[in-house]
Enzyme design. Structure first.
Site, PDB file in Angstrom:
ATOM      1  N   GLY A 105       0.809  -1.204   0.000  1.00 15.30           N
ATOM      2  CA  GLY A 105       0.000   0.000   0.000  1.00 15.30           C
ATOM      3  C   GLY A 105       0.838   1.247   0.000  1.00 15.30           C
ATOM      4  O   GLY A 105       2.070   1.190   0.033  1.00 15.30           O
ATOM      5  N   SER A 201       6.267  -0.425  -6.560  1.00 13.11           N
ATOM      6  CA  SER A 201       5.276  -0.860  -5.585  1.00 13.11           C
ATOM      7  C   SER A 201       3.924  -0.189  -5.816  1.00 13.11           C
ATOM      8  O   SER A 201       3.355  -0.313  -6.887  1.00 13.11           O
ATOM      9  CB  SER A 201       5.803  -0.619  -4.167  1.00 13.11           C
ATOM     10  OG  SER A 201       5.014  -1.301  -3.228  1.00 13.11           O
ATOM     11  N   TYR A 202       3.409   0.543  -4.807  1.00 13.30           N
ATOM     12  CA  TYR A 202       2.100   1.174  -5.011  1.00 13.30           C
ATOM     13  C   TYR A 202       2.169   2.293  -6.042  1.00 13.30           C
ATOM     14  O   TYR A 202       1.136   2.789  -6.489  1.00 13.30           O
ATOM     15  CB  TYR A 202       1.528   1.697  -3.696  1.00 13.30           C
ATOM     16  CG  TYR A 202       0.022   1.896  -3.776  1.00 13.30           C
ATOM     17  CD1 TYR A 202      -0.843   0.814  -3.671  1.00 13.30           C
ATOM     18  CD2 TYR A 202      -0.520   3.152  -3.998  1.00 13.30           C
ATOM     19  CE1 TYR A 202      -2.214   0.972  -3.782  1.00 13.30           C
ATOM     20  CE2 TYR A 202      -1.896   3.333  -4.094  1.00 13.30           C
ATOM     21  CZ  TYR A 202      -2.733   2.242  -3.993  1.00 13.30           C
ATOM     22  OH  TYR A 202      -4.090   2.408  -4.113  1.00 13.30           O
ATOM     23  N   ASP A 402      11.236 -10.886  -4.423  1.00 14.72           N
ATOM     24  CA  ASP A 402      10.189 -10.164  -3.688  1.00 14.72           C
ATOM     25  C   ASP A 402       8.940 -11.028  -3.622  1.00 14.72           C
ATOM     26  O   ASP A 402       8.432 -11.471  -4.651  1.00 14.72           O
ATOM     27  CB  ASP A 402       9.882  -8.848  -4.410  1.00 14.72           C
ATOM     28  CG  ASP A 402       8.686  -8.121  -3.829  1.00 14.72           C
ATOM     29  OD1 ASP A 402       8.416  -8.279  -2.621  1.00 14.72           O
ATOM     30  OD2 ASP A 402       8.027  -7.376  -4.585  1.00 14.72           O
ATOM     31  N   HIS A 454      12.218  -6.303  -3.527  1.00 14.39           N
ATOM     32  CA  HIS A 454      11.172  -5.340  -3.869  1.00 14.39           C
ATOM     33  C   HIS A 454      11.743  -4.015  -4.361  1.00 14.39           C
ATOM     34  O   HIS A 454      11.227  -3.413  -5.296  1.00 14.39           O
ATOM     35  CB  HIS A 454      10.288  -5.118  -2.639  1.00 14.39           C
ATOM     36  CG  HIS A 454       9.029  -4.373  -2.910  1.00 14.39           C
ATOM     37  ND1 HIS A 454       7.982  -4.913  -3.625  1.00 14.39           N
ATOM     38  CD2 HIS A 454       8.629  -3.128  -2.557  1.00 14.39           C
ATOM     39  CE1 HIS A 454       6.989  -4.039  -3.691  1.00 14.39           C
ATOM     40  NE2 HIS A 454       7.357  -2.939  -3.050  1.00 14.39           N
TER      41      HIS A 454
END
Length: 480
Positions: A105, A201-202, A402, A454
């Site tokens: 998130g 990511s987000y 990841d 990640h």
């Protein structure tokens, strides 16, 4: 019709700003100079210029976003501008804390992560008081603009407390567009420069959503405001269904969970729904609490940073300890050094940060922003399909260690975009070693980065740098 209405509304809302451009230009050199960083505390000598400060994106609510520009190390006037956006979840929050249940998130600081441990020119020493140079900084190839977004993340702020209770995708994209328009007026030398967006990511939501806003905004003007060329995004949150199927599949294929719990989750969970049954949630919690063990889910083969005293999730043998072993140059506690450094008063003064005097320490990740997120698109696939028509350069990459937003999730999502293969799957190379694997489509390029977690540039800086150079050049990754 709906599309035209959205564009017109956006254009009219920002028209007031365009009318003041002539006046603003007259004061631009002074505004830029006020944002100039002469030198950061503990910084080694550098030849490039740095600027940082605030851009107000909403006067009514008092929302202002913090940026940090590190210009290219050579010929900055000839290099493109790259906006970096972070979205990664809190690493300390992710160790045995139900990543599958929560997924990834928003809430991360681009200053803490992107700038200070991934692609920026500096790294922070373990004392948290001095800096050293990053050999593979992306500002060797581009001017880097780091943005802490949305308001409430890092040094970015709002004077309306309710804004911290209802952040979301829509407002974040709108504020980022306003930021860019106003930032470009402060730095007119970048107004017609080749412009790209990058992140992870987000930011898999942030980037295509902002890209769509930029394309719409350009279309609404007689002359495009941005020379927008494309974007590159790593380990992106793509589609809620495929992301979660990918996580549980990654766990199982990497022997992190049992056959029984793997099949139980697939049978009990309907990931096409936002809210899951209590039975489904229970299976996920069981898997991560009792089967995964003490592992950093962002990078499953490296040792986590253990800093919490008497923490209940740490195994007894690791409690009351501080571990930060380096593996091939990787230090898992780098985020902690950032939280020391950027809380130093002299650092904040040098960066023109914390001008409102926030009553709490600067933190790398805002859990409040993440926990209060109000609107999140279920799938970014429709947005990608729209953007394919805009003739943008689009690259998607995945670090393959990841487990939070794993390569399996991304491949499942991409398989549902009906892409046309241009160059078939092949291994790409760095220093005579396989750097990863890639496939080139007419619409985008997909690449994996071998041995990266990640935050790909943190774990494999040289491979990430080669990836970035290839992206900017619009060339395929090295075949040998």
């Amino acid at each position: 019709m709906v599309f035209q209405s959205v564009v017109l509304k956006l254009f009219m809302s920002l028209l007031f700003f365009s009318s003041t451009i002539t006046t603003a230009i007259a004061t631009l050199p002074k505004q830029q100079e006020l944002d100039r960083i002469s030198a950061l505390p503990g910084q080694p000598p550098v030849t490039f210029s740095q600027f940082s400060g605030y851009v107000t994106v909403n006067e009514q609510h008092g929302r202002a976003l913090f940026y940090w520009l590190t210009e290219a190390t050579s010929f900055p006037e000839k290099k493109p501008l790259v906006l970096w956006l972070n979205g990664v979840i809190d690493p300390n929050h992710l160790i045995n804390n139900y990543a599958l249940h929560n997924c990834a998130g928003p809430g991360a600081s681009s200053v803490a992560f992107g700038a200070s441990e991934e692609i920026g020119p500096f790294r922070i020493n373990s004392t948290g008081s001095s800096l050293y140079l990053n050999e593979y900084s992306w500002n060797r190839e581009a001017n880097l603009l780091f943005l802490e977004s949305p308001a409430g993340v890092g040094f970015s702020y709002t004077n309306t407390s309710s804004n911290l209770k209802d952040p979301g995708d829509k407002r974040t994209a709108e504020d980022a567009l306003v930021f860019l328009i106003r930032w470009m007026s402060r730095f007119p030398q970048y107004r017609h420069r080749e412009f790209y967006i990058a992140g992870e990511s987000y930011a898999g939501h942030y980037i295509p959503q902002l890209a769509e806003k930029i394309v719409e905004y350009n279309k609404a003007l007689l002359q495009p405001a941005f020379n927008f060329k494309g974007f590159i995004v790593g380990n992106p949150v793509f589609d809620n269904y495929y992301d979660k199927i990918g996580v549980i599949t990654y766990y199982w294929t990497h022997s992190m969970i049992s056959d029984r719990i793997y099949h139980d989750i697939l049978n009990e969970c309907n990931f096409k729904e936002v809210n899951q049954s209590s039975v489904c949630n229970g299976r996920q919690i069981y898997a991560e609490k009792y089967e995964l063990g003490f592992v950093d889910q962002y990078s499953i083969y490296t040792t986590p940073c253990v800093t919490l005293i008497n923490d209940t999730w740490a195994p007894p043998r690791l409690r009351n300890t501080l571990l930060h072993p380096r593996v091939s140059g990787y230090d898992p506690c780098t985020r902690n050094y950032a939280e020391k450094y950027y809380n130093l008063p002299e650092v904040q003064k040098a960066m023109h940060a914390n001008v409102t005097g926030i009553l709490h320490n600067w933190i790398a990740h805002s859990a409040d922003i993440q926990n209060n997120w109000t609107d999140s698109e279920f799938s970014m696939l429709p947005t990608y399909k729209k953007l394919f028509a805009a003739d943008l350069r689009i690259w998607v990459f995945s670090g393959d260690t990841d487990s939070v937003v794993p390569v399996i999730s991304t491949r499942l999502a991409l398989n549902h975009l009906n892409l046309t293969v241009k160059t078939k799957w092949y291994p790409w190379y760095a220093d005579d070693q396989v750097g990863g694997w890639t496939e080139v489509y007419d619409q985008l390029t997909f690449a994996t980065v071998r041995g990266a977690g990640h935050e790909v540039p943190l774990f494999q800086p040289k491979r990430a740098f080669i990836l970035f150079k290839s992206f900017l050049a619009g060339k395929e990754l090295p075949h040998s």
